[in-house]
Design a protein around this motif. Sequence first.
Motif, mmCIF file in Angstrom:
data_model
loop_
_atom_site.group_PDB
_atom_site.id
_atom_site.type_symbol
_atom_site.label_atom_id
_atom_site.label_comp_id
_atom_site.label_asym_id
_atom_site.label_seq_id
_atom_site.Cartn_x
_atom_site.Cartn_y
_atom_site.Cartn_z
ATOM 1 N N ASP A 190 0.815 -1.223 0.000
ATOM 2 C CA ASP A 190 0.000 0.000 0.000
ATOM 3 C C ASP A 190 0.845 1.267 0.000
ATOM 4 O O ASP A 190 0.335 2.357 0.268
ATOM 5 C CB ASP A 190 -0.933 -0.003 1.216
ATOM 6 N N ALA A 191 2.140 1.112 -0.278
ATOM 7 C CA ALA A 191 3.082 2.240 -0.268
ATOM 8 C C ALA A 191 3.204 2.868 1.131
ATOM 9 O O ALA A 191 3.737 3.957 1.272
ATOM 10 C CB ALA A 191 2.715 3.301 -1.307
ATOM 11 N N GLY A 192 2.709 2.132 2.137
ATOM 12 C CA GLY A 192 2.854 2.592 3.512
ATOM 13 C C GLY A 192 1.621 3.294 4.026
ATOM 14 O O GLY A 192 1.245 4.361 3.532
ATOM 15 N N ASN A 193 0.985 2.685 5.011
ATOM 16 C CA ASN A 193 -0.173 3.290 5.669
ATOM 17 C C ASN A 193 -0.091 2.895 7.134
ATOM 18 O O ASN A 193 -0.327 1.741 7.495
ATOM 19 C CB ASN A 193 -1.477 2.784 5.046
ATOM 20 N N ALA A 194 0.259 3.854 7.966
ATOM 21 C CA ALA A 194 0.510 3.550 9.378
ATOM 22 C C ALA A 194 -0.693 2.934 10.063
ATOM 23 O O ALA A 194 -0.549 2.045 10.921
ATOM 24 C CB ALA A 194 0.950 4.824 10.111
ATOM 25 N N ASN A 195 -1.881 3.370 9.708
ATOM 26 C CA ASN A 195 -3.080 2.821 10.334
ATOM 27 C C ASN A 195 -3.266 1.340 10.029
ATOM 28 O O ASN A 195 -3.916 0.620 10.796
ATOM 29 C CB ASN A 195 -4.313 3.594 9.871
ATOM 30 N N ALA A 196 -2.708 0.885 8.898
ATOM 31 C CA ALA A 196 -2.898 -0.499 8.481
ATOM 32 C C ALA A 196 -1.729 -1.395 8.856
ATOM 33 O O ALA A 196 -1.681 -2.547 8.428
ATOM 34 C CB ALA A 196 -3.120 -0.552 6.966
ATOM 35 N N PHE A 197 -0.776 -0.881 9.622
ATOM 36 C CA PHE A 197 0.302 -1.750 10.101
ATOM 37 C C PHE A 197 -0.334 -2.923 10.845
ATOM 38 O O PHE A 197 -1.163 -2.734 11.735
ATOM 39 C CB PHE A 197 1.233 -1.006 11.050
#
Length: 702
Positions: free
Chosen positions: A693-700
Amino acid sequence: MDAHDQVSVLENRWDDATAAGLSPEALLVYRSNLLGSDKRITNYGGGNTSSKIAMRDPLTGETVEVLWVKGSGGDIGSIKLDGFATLYMDKLHALRGIYKGTDQEDEMVGLYNHCTFNLNPRATSIDTALHGFINHPHVDHVHPDAIIAIAASADSRALTQEIFGDEIGWVPWRRPGFELGFWLKKFADENPKAKGLVLEAHGLFTWGETQKDCYETTVGTINKAIAFLAERSRGKVIFGGERIAPAAPEERRAVAASLMPVIRGLISREGPLKLGHFDDSPEVLEFVGSKALAALAPLGTSCPDHFLRTKIAPLVLDFDPATQTVADLLPGLPAALETYRAGYTAYYERCKHANSPKLRDPNAVVYLIPGIGMLTFAADKATARIAGEFYRNAINVMRGASTISTYRGLPEQEAFDIEYWLLEEAKLQRMPKPRSLAGKIAFITGGAGGIGMASARRLMQDGACVMICDIDREVLETSRQELAKTFGADTVGTVWADVTKEDAIIAAFRETAATFGGLDVCVCNAGIASAAPLEDTSLALWQKNIDILSTGYFLTSREAFRLMKDQAIGGSIIMVASKNALVASPGASAYCTAKASELHLSRCVALEGAPLGIRSNVVNPDAVLRGSRIWKGEWGDQRAASYQKSSLEELDEVYRQRSLLKRSVYPEDIAEGIAFFASEISSKSTGNIINIDAGNANAFSR
């Protein structure tokens, strides 16, 4: 031959207008392609053609005679100029003075390299001497069913004389090589009016003074044999008559679909994965259901080209669809396969020489099932299909030979000496190393969409066969054509299914098993997207998300699990979920809930699949716009409007800037994650998640 071939002669397809503008070399290609285009003349990879052509020597500038002959491993139906080996004729003839006897056969092939004209890298065929020593400019060697039916008959010499008179001669069986080349030369020199000869148990050689003469002699000779067999077969009972009647087409395919994964599992556990092919053509059904099956099948094939593809003999499975079901057949399969392996090993031990290559895979290639048809298994789909075609040729040969005479297979020791010939072993060793997913079968739902097609291409690049499953029939066919053009028609199949319909999914996996033999990778990817505030979410919208994204994934993974369990060689189930499987988004409760269920379903599959070697993992994309049919519809309009953007391009920029890495995510990126979970690199991973996802902190993941 089948009933149609008995009465249908070959068409003379030589076109003078086309041939008029071609160089001698191009004419050879033209002649070869014409011959190879008709399976009644020769099968894929079978036979060879040659021309002796005057050419300028690049070293001396003088005109020299050069033999152009099909190179090792080529196919005359598709051959181009670079498929021919080229040799100086004077140097080739000089080798005759070196040859001291049959013990030198293999050594002589190595000396062909010293005869190479113009540094041509194409490897020479073992049939080179057969072409080079015949004192005629153009030579064809083909394996027509009609001719081999005569050649494999107990009285083949007398039949050859009866049919062709002095126009076509006959020589006894001899393995291809220098010695047989001398035999052919002797016959051609002593019979100047002859136009060719039949090789006992092998095939046909013909020649001509022009390319057209050679082609027309080949076609005319085969047509005489076709007419002779048709006349002699008229009114006769074929193969002793019927013993077991064919089942209905739907039942035949269903039995094949049930058997193939089990057989595939049993023959793939201790070696490379195999791919299967099913054939229930009329000639196959006639043979497997005949009274003569028990007597003829153990004799094996006669023509070396047939034998190399099909092994010493097929495995016949005792079955009668009128009184038995596949459930009656399955329990006996392990013992039947073990008996075949033991028999093959004993054959190897009886026939091996001190320098023979090691025992190869002892499993059968061809499996014959009365009332059902023929299964063939090989390292790749094309080879499995071609093996079936070759055995069908063998059936045609047995049909003709046993109708007009007595069929004779290749003697056991001769068969072994060809199968384990050191030159054939060298050819096998030259083959490229298999790709990482070679032999694997993948099934992809939503396969005609952006992520589905990118995943198919990625898996096929690594050697997998792929079954594309989609609800859009029109796009399915377009996708199949695109993939077939790039990777070959044998490697891709398509099947329609609505993933919310249990019967449709069951049928789709049954078709996959019947097409390729089983399943190794299942990609659950079919999807939709929707947006609505909770209070505005209708029951219909909620149910649509659950039906496709939750129930659809359940049905797909369940059927994949069942099929992999039957195979008993493990497998990988991959669910394409979403960032929203991990983090909720406002205004998308139905979508987020359904995606979250996929994640938990995958974990449940991982738990139950682990003892069976079946892995289950999740790939979580986010905002994959390019190539997506979902984003081109209402969902894309809704998302763009929510961000006050007028186009998907502007929306893509929003998502790019939203990511930690400030990068867009494409279908090819998701495909890399799928390829990872499909491969042995991830063999120790199950119950896992990859976020792409190219990085999404909420989805870690936590």
